[in-house]
Write an enzyme that holds these catalytic residues in place. Sequence first.
Site, PDB file in Angstrom:
ATOM      1  N   SER A  14       0.822  -1.218   0.000  1.00 45.48           N
ATOM      2  CA  SER A  14       0.000   0.000   0.000  1.00 45.48           C
ATOM      3  C   SER A  14       0.854   1.265   0.000  1.00 45.48           C
ATOM      4  O   SER A  14       0.534   2.230   0.673  1.00 45.48           O
ATOM      5  CB  SER A  14      -0.944  -0.019   1.204  1.00 45.48           C
ATOM      6  OG  SER A  14      -0.193  -0.112   2.400  1.00 45.48           O
ATOM      7  N   GLU A 114      18.120  18.770  -6.929  1.00 50.40           N
ATOM      8  CA  GLU A 114      18.820  17.656  -6.284  1.00 50.40           C
ATOM      9  C   GLU A 114      19.937  17.201  -7.219  1.00 50.40           C
ATOM     10  O   GLU A 114      20.010  17.672  -8.365  1.00 50.40           O
ATOM     11  CB  GLU A 114      17.849  16.503  -5.971  1.00 50.40           C
ATOM     12  CG  GLU A 114      16.986  16.790  -4.756  1.00 50.40           C
ATOM     13  CD  GLU A 114      16.078  15.637  -4.347  1.00 50.40           C
ATOM     14  OE1 GLU A 114      16.019  14.622  -5.066  1.00 50.40           O
ATOM     15  OE2 GLU A 114      15.430  15.768  -3.301  1.00 50.40           O
ATOM     16  N   HIS A 229      22.421   5.793  -0.615  1.00 47.08           N
ATOM     17  CA  HIS A 229      22.252   7.237  -0.417  1.00 47.08           C
ATOM     18  C   HIS A 229      23.476   7.748   0.335  1.00 47.08           C
ATOM     19  O   HIS A 229      23.900   7.145   1.319  1.00 47.08           O
ATOM     20  CB  HIS A 229      20.971   7.524   0.374  1.00 47.08           C
ATOM     21  CG  HIS A 229      20.527   8.962   0.256  1.00 47.08           C
ATOM     22  ND1 HIS A 229      21.236   9.992   0.811  1.00 47.08           N
ATOM     23  CD2 HIS A 229      19.473   9.523  -0.366  1.00 47.08           C
ATOM     24  CE1 HIS A 229      20.616  11.144   0.537  1.00 47.08           C
ATOM     25  NE2 HIS A 229      19.549  10.877  -0.185  1.00 47.08           N
ATOM     26  N   ARG A 275      24.406  10.341  -7.290  1.00 44.34           N
ATOM     27  CA  ARG A 275      24.519   9.693  -5.987  1.00 44.34           C
ATOM     28  C   ARG A 275      25.617   8.651  -5.862  1.00 44.34           C
ATOM     29  O   ARG A 275      26.275   8.546  -4.837  1.00 44.34           O
ATOM     30  CB  ARG A 275      23.206   8.970  -5.714  1.00 44.34           C
ATOM     31  CG  ARG A 275      22.448   9.636  -4.655  1.00 44.34           C
ATOM     32  CD  ARG A 275      21.149   9.001  -4.458  1.00 44.34           C
ATOM     33  NE  ARG A 275      20.235  10.094  -4.194  1.00 44.34           N
ATOM     34  CZ  ARG A 275      18.964   9.944  -3.981  1.00 44.34           C
ATOM     35  NH1 ARG A 275      18.428   8.750  -4.033  1.00 44.34           N
ATOM     36  NH2 ARG A 275      18.221  10.970  -3.719  1.00 44.34           N
ATOM     37  N   HIS A 336      19.623   2.371  -0.041  1.00 46.21           N
ATOM     38  CA  HIS A 336      18.471   3.265  -0.118  1.00 46.21           C
ATOM     39  C   HIS A 336      17.419   2.798  -1.114  1.00 46.21           C
ATOM     40  O   HIS A 336      16.210   2.895  -0.860  1.00 46.21           O
ATOM     41  CB  HIS A 336      18.990   4.647  -0.522  1.00 46.21           C
ATOM     42  CG  HIS A 336      17.956   5.713  -0.586  1.00 46.21           C
ATOM     43  ND1 HIS A 336      17.224   6.106   0.513  1.00 46.21           N
ATOM     44  CD2 HIS A 336      17.530   6.497  -1.608  1.00 46.21           C
ATOM     45  CE1 HIS A 336      16.394   7.089   0.159  1.00 46.21           C
ATOM     46  NE2 HIS A 336      16.546   7.322  -1.118  1.00 46.21           N
ATOM     47  N   ARG A 371      19.481   5.406 -10.251  1.00 45.95           N
ATOM     48  CA  ARG A 371      18.263   6.227 -10.331  1.00 45.95           C
ATOM     49  C   ARG A 371      18.572   7.703 -10.098  1.00 45.95           C
ATOM     50  O   ARG A 371      19.300   8.059  -9.168  1.00 45.95           O
ATOM     51  CB  ARG A 371      17.266   5.751  -9.268  1.00 45.95           C
ATOM     52  CG  ARG A 371      16.021   6.583  -9.167  1.00 45.95           C
ATOM     53  CD  ARG A 371      15.106   6.016  -8.106  1.00 45.95           C
ATOM     54  NE  ARG A 371      15.703   6.104  -6.795  1.00 45.95           N
ATOM     55  CZ  ARG A 371      15.376   7.015  -5.878  1.00 45.95           C
ATOM     56  NH1 ARG A 371      14.455   7.916  -6.140  1.00 45.95           N
ATOM     57  NH2 ARG A 371      15.962   7.017  -4.711  1.00 45.95           N
ATOM     58  N   SER A 376      11.529   8.180  -8.117  1.00 44.39           N
ATOM     59  CA  SER A 376      10.792   6.936  -7.841  1.00 44.39           C
ATOM     60  C   SER A 376       9.364   7.163  -7.367  1.00 44.39           C
ATOM     61  O   SER A 376       8.496   6.314  -7.619  1.00 44.39           O
ATOM     62  CB  SER A 376      11.537   6.036  -6.866  1.00 44.39           C
ATOM     63  OG  SER A 376      12.009   6.764  -5.807  1.00 44.39           O
TER      64      SER A 376
HETATM   65  P1  FAD Z   1       6.598   1.202  -0.757  1.00 46.97           P
HETATM   66  O1  FAD Z   1       6.151   2.596  -0.623  1.00 46.97           O
HETATM   67  O2  FAD Z   1       7.842   0.825  -0.061  1.00 46.97           O
HETATM   68  O3  FAD Z   1       5.422   0.269  -0.269  1.00 46.97           O
HETATM   69  C1  FAD Z   1       5.587  -1.127  -0.167  1.00 46.97           C
HETATM   70  C2  FAD Z   1       4.383  -1.694   0.524  1.00 46.97           C
HETATM   71  O4  FAD Z   1       4.386  -3.122   0.445  1.00 46.97           O
HETATM   72  C3  FAD Z   1       4.277  -1.375   1.994  1.00 46.97           C
HETATM   73  O5  FAD Z   1       2.935  -1.077   2.272  1.00 46.97           O
HETATM   74  C4  FAD Z   1       4.688  -2.684   2.667  1.00 46.97           C
HETATM   75  O6  FAD Z   1       4.199  -2.847   3.972  1.00 46.97           O
HETATM   76  C5  FAD Z   1       4.071  -3.667   1.717  1.00 46.97           C
HETATM   77  N1  FAD Z   1       4.603  -5.028   1.750  1.00 46.97           N
HETATM   78  C6  FAD Z   1       5.880  -5.420   1.579  1.00 46.97           C
HETATM   79  N2  FAD Z   1       5.952  -6.759   1.631  1.00 46.97           N
HETATM   80  C7  FAD Z   1       4.698  -7.224   1.841  1.00 46.97           C
HETATM   81  C8  FAD Z   1       4.137  -8.516   2.005  1.00 46.97           C
HETATM   82  N3  FAD Z   1       4.877  -9.630   1.980  1.00 46.97           N
HETATM   83  N4  FAD Z   1       2.808  -8.625   2.214  1.00 46.97           N
HETATM   84  C9  FAD Z   1       2.017  -7.512   2.283  1.00 46.97           C
HETATM   85  N5  FAD Z   1       2.507  -6.262   2.150  1.00 46.97           N
HETATM   86  C10 FAD Z   1       3.828  -6.127   1.923  1.00 46.97           C
HETATM   87  N6  FAD Z   1      11.877   8.649  -3.726  1.00 46.97           N
HETATM   88  C11 FAD Z   1      11.579   9.822  -4.342  1.00 46.97           C
HETATM   89  O7  FAD Z   1      11.189   9.818  -5.518  1.00 46.97           O
HETATM   90  N7  FAD Z   1      11.695  10.994  -3.656  1.00 46.97           N
HETATM   91  C12 FAD Z   1      12.105  11.058  -2.359  1.00 46.97           C
HETATM   92  O8  FAD Z   1      12.179  12.124  -1.778  1.00 46.97           O
HETATM   93  C13 FAD Z   1      12.432   9.844  -1.710  1.00 46.97           C
HETATM   94  N8  FAD Z   1      12.860   9.841  -0.417  1.00 46.97           N
HETATM   95  C14 FAD Z   1      13.034   8.655   0.217  1.00 46.97           C
HETATM   96  C15 FAD Z   1      13.349   8.657   1.572  1.00 46.97           C
HETATM   97  C16 FAD Z   1      13.455   7.459   2.272  1.00 46.97           C
HETATM   98  C17 FAD Z   1      13.780   7.476   3.729  1.00 46.97           C
HETATM   99  C18 FAD Z   1      13.274   6.236   1.585  1.00 46.97           C
HETATM  100  C19 FAD Z   1      13.390   4.936   2.310  1.00 46.97           C
HETATM  101  C20 FAD Z   1      12.996   6.224   0.229  1.00 46.97           C
HETATM  102  C21 FAD Z   1      12.867   7.426  -0.461  1.00 46.97           C
HETATM  103  N9  FAD Z   1      12.555   7.445  -1.822  1.00 46.97           N
HETATM  104  C22 FAD Z   1      12.283   8.640  -2.439  1.00 46.97           C
HETATM  105  C23 FAD Z   1      12.283   6.197  -2.544  1.00 46.97           C
HETATM  106  C24 FAD Z   1      10.761   5.988  -2.620  1.00 46.97           C
HETATM  107  O9  FAD Z   1      10.189   6.396  -1.411  1.00 46.97           O
HETATM  108  C25 FAD Z   1      10.379   4.551  -2.887  1.00 46.97           C
HETATM  109  O10 FAD Z   1      11.130   4.029  -3.954  1.00 46.97           O
HETATM  110  C26 FAD Z   1       8.903   4.450  -3.244  1.00 46.97           C
HETATM  111  O11 FAD Z   1       8.122   5.111  -2.284  1.00 46.97           O
HETATM  112  C27 FAD Z   1       8.492   2.993  -3.350  1.00 46.97           C
HETATM  113  O12 FAD Z   1       7.099   2.929  -3.494  1.00 46.97           O
HETATM  114  P2  FAD Z   1       6.400   1.521  -3.640  1.00 46.97           P
HETATM  115  O13 FAD Z   1       4.943   1.792  -3.728  1.00 46.97           O
HETATM  116  O14 FAD Z   1       7.047   0.756  -4.713  1.00 46.97           O
HETATM  117  O15 FAD Z   1       6.764   0.764  -2.275  1.00 46.97           O
HETATM  118  C1  SIN Z   2      16.252  12.414  -0.652  1.00 45.36           C
HETATM  119  O1  SIN Z   2      15.417  13.191  -0.194  1.00 45.36           O
HETATM  120  O2  SIN Z   2      17.462  12.622  -0.646  1.00 45.36           O
HETATM  121  C2  SIN Z   2      15.771  11.160  -1.244  1.00 45.36           C
HETATM  122  C3  SIN Z   2      15.375  11.395  -2.634  1.00 45.36           C
HETATM  123  C4  SIN Z   2      15.288  10.110  -3.379  1.00 45.36           C
HETATM  124  O3  SIN Z   2      15.670   9.062  -2.893  1.00 45.36           O
HETATM  125  O4  SIN Z   2      14.831  10.157  -4.531  1.00 45.36           O
END
Ligand code: FAD
Ligand code: SIN
Length: 524
Positions: A14, A114, A229, A275, A336, A371, A376
């Site tokens: 989610s 960035e 990161h 990065r 990261h 990336r 993302s």
């Molecule tokens: P996620 O948002 O990670 O969601 C995964 C979901 O799957 C979660 O709900 C989890 O609980 C669920 N899940 C996992 N395994 C299971 C399972 N077995 N069963 C049921 N549920 C499960 N990107 C940017 O573009 N800009 C930013 O500023 C940025 N900052 C970041 C800062 C941090 C601290 C981090 C960690 C990442 C950042 N990123 C950023 C990267 C970006 O946040 C992620 O790549 C992106 O949000 C991933 O989205 P997603 O929907 O693929 O997965």
């Molecule tokens: C950050 O805010 O530095 C994270 C940005 C990203 O992972 O895309």
Amino acid sequence: MTEDIYTDYLIIGSGVAGLRAAIEMSKSGKVLVVTKDLPTESSTEYAQGGVAVALSDEDEIGIHYEDTIKAGDGLCDEVAVKILVSEGPERIIELINWGAEFDKEGTKLSFTLEGAHSRKRILHAHGDSTGREIERVLINKVSIIENVKKASFTMAIDLIVDENRCYGAFLLKDKEIIRCFAKATLLATGGAGQVYSRTTNPRVITGDGMAMAFRAGAYLKDMEFVQFHPTALFKKNAPQFLLSEAMRGEGAILRNIHGEAFMKNYHPLGDLAPRDIVSRAIISEMVKNNSSYVYLDLTHLDENFLKKRFPTIYNTCLNFKVNIAHEMVPVSPAAHYIMGGVETNNFGETNIKGLFAAGEVACTGVHGANRLASNSLLEGLVFGFRAAQGAIRYVEGFESFSFRKDLYNKNRIQYLDSFEMDTIKNKLREIMWNKVGVIRCSESLGVAKSIIMPFYERFSSSIFLDPLSLELKNMITVGLLITESAYARKNSVGAHYRTDYKNKLSNWEKHIVIKRKNNGIEIS
Ligand code: FAD
Ligand code: SIN
């Protein structure tokens, strides 16, 4: 085994990708979104810096395209990148129409810079809580759609696959296994940062989707490309909290332990270099000066500006007794993001019929070998939407629906005691950090393989009835896939740097695809 569940679309995860897909799929049928913790617990929720999109007056889609391709170091899929940058603006405007409040300067959206972006193009919300704002808006939107049901604290443990067709997933809820049958299943489980002992990723990000897909026979691509990161907090008894790249976009400077600014010695873009280059430069400085960290210096910036622009970071650091306006912050790199993942086309389709993937778990090729920052969240929106379109097309052409009932055999259920589990988990995460981290070589990767393989052989076909043991099994699998892929890539490209093959040597353009073969692994 409790009662079976039936739905048209099953979404596992989610975060931004899963929720954006749910909104679209709900137009065609019933959707179930399962998530293994609270619905908000995801990388999306913690995303800080922002979301990159070519919407400012000074920007163009073509320039965003060029920057993304350049950061990807020659391995991006050009069509996927074109889709990302050209469909991105529409997805963001839609999000704003649903209530997303991005920061503004006067009446205009405010864009920041960035690393490796040649224009100010990063939208942000509440200073440094961009992900939380996106997650809030998507959860609100989903909660008013009748066709979407949510199940939290429900963990997917394996896909139901028969003859290369996916029929849903086995779920674990309160120590009971539930079969959830679906016409189409979307993996939106995010990345795998927890495989490393130093990571910015939240606790739930354990590579489950990649491991489940691998077990089911899906192809995984480019798993060696892990992004580190450059700036996670390095302080005893403090979390490896991210200090956003946007801070360097606003003027923060990296300094070694002697206070010397060093990035200009490594790249003409200095502190705003890509990065992978910044992370390696930091490691070089750490080795040269025999230190475990470098500093991020913001002390020349106004305290009120920092409080307003980076409220979460300012307050979190203060909680750990670091006032970022008055003292330099000790930082070092941390795992990261993973550029590789389950191989998909531009509609989220995998090689298994009925199985789709989007977001960080997937590899469309949009990020290549590295990336571009803040691409993302945009990827989750654009490719979550597209994967839903792919799934709808598949389901609407669906004729028969059959499934397999024999997958779970009680003899395979194992119990790991928590002491043993912690020991193995710590060992895995340390070995990944020390031997498959920012800098690798044949010897370090060989050592990692020799340690991880016996764990893999021991646990890969076991079923556990507790989430932590299941996560450990998945982490072992993903750790091994990253290591094997890194071993196979005898080249240094993007985020994958090997001291024994320091340059792009022949065959560097090739992608590494890894899949299950009987009980072993096949790399091509
Ligand atoms: P996620 O948002 O990670 O969601 C995964 C979901 O799957 C979660 O709900 C989890 O609980 C669920 N899940 C996992 N395994 C299971 C399972 N077995 N069963 C049921 N549920 C499960 N990107 C940017 O573009 N800009 C930013 O500023 C940025 N900052 C970041 C800062 C941090 C601290 C981090 C960690 C990442 C950042 N990123 C950023 C990267 C970006 O946040 C992620 O790549 C992106 O949000 C991933 O989205 P997603 O929907 O693929 O997965
Ligand atoms: C950050 O805010 O530095 C994270 C940005 C990203 O992972 O895309």
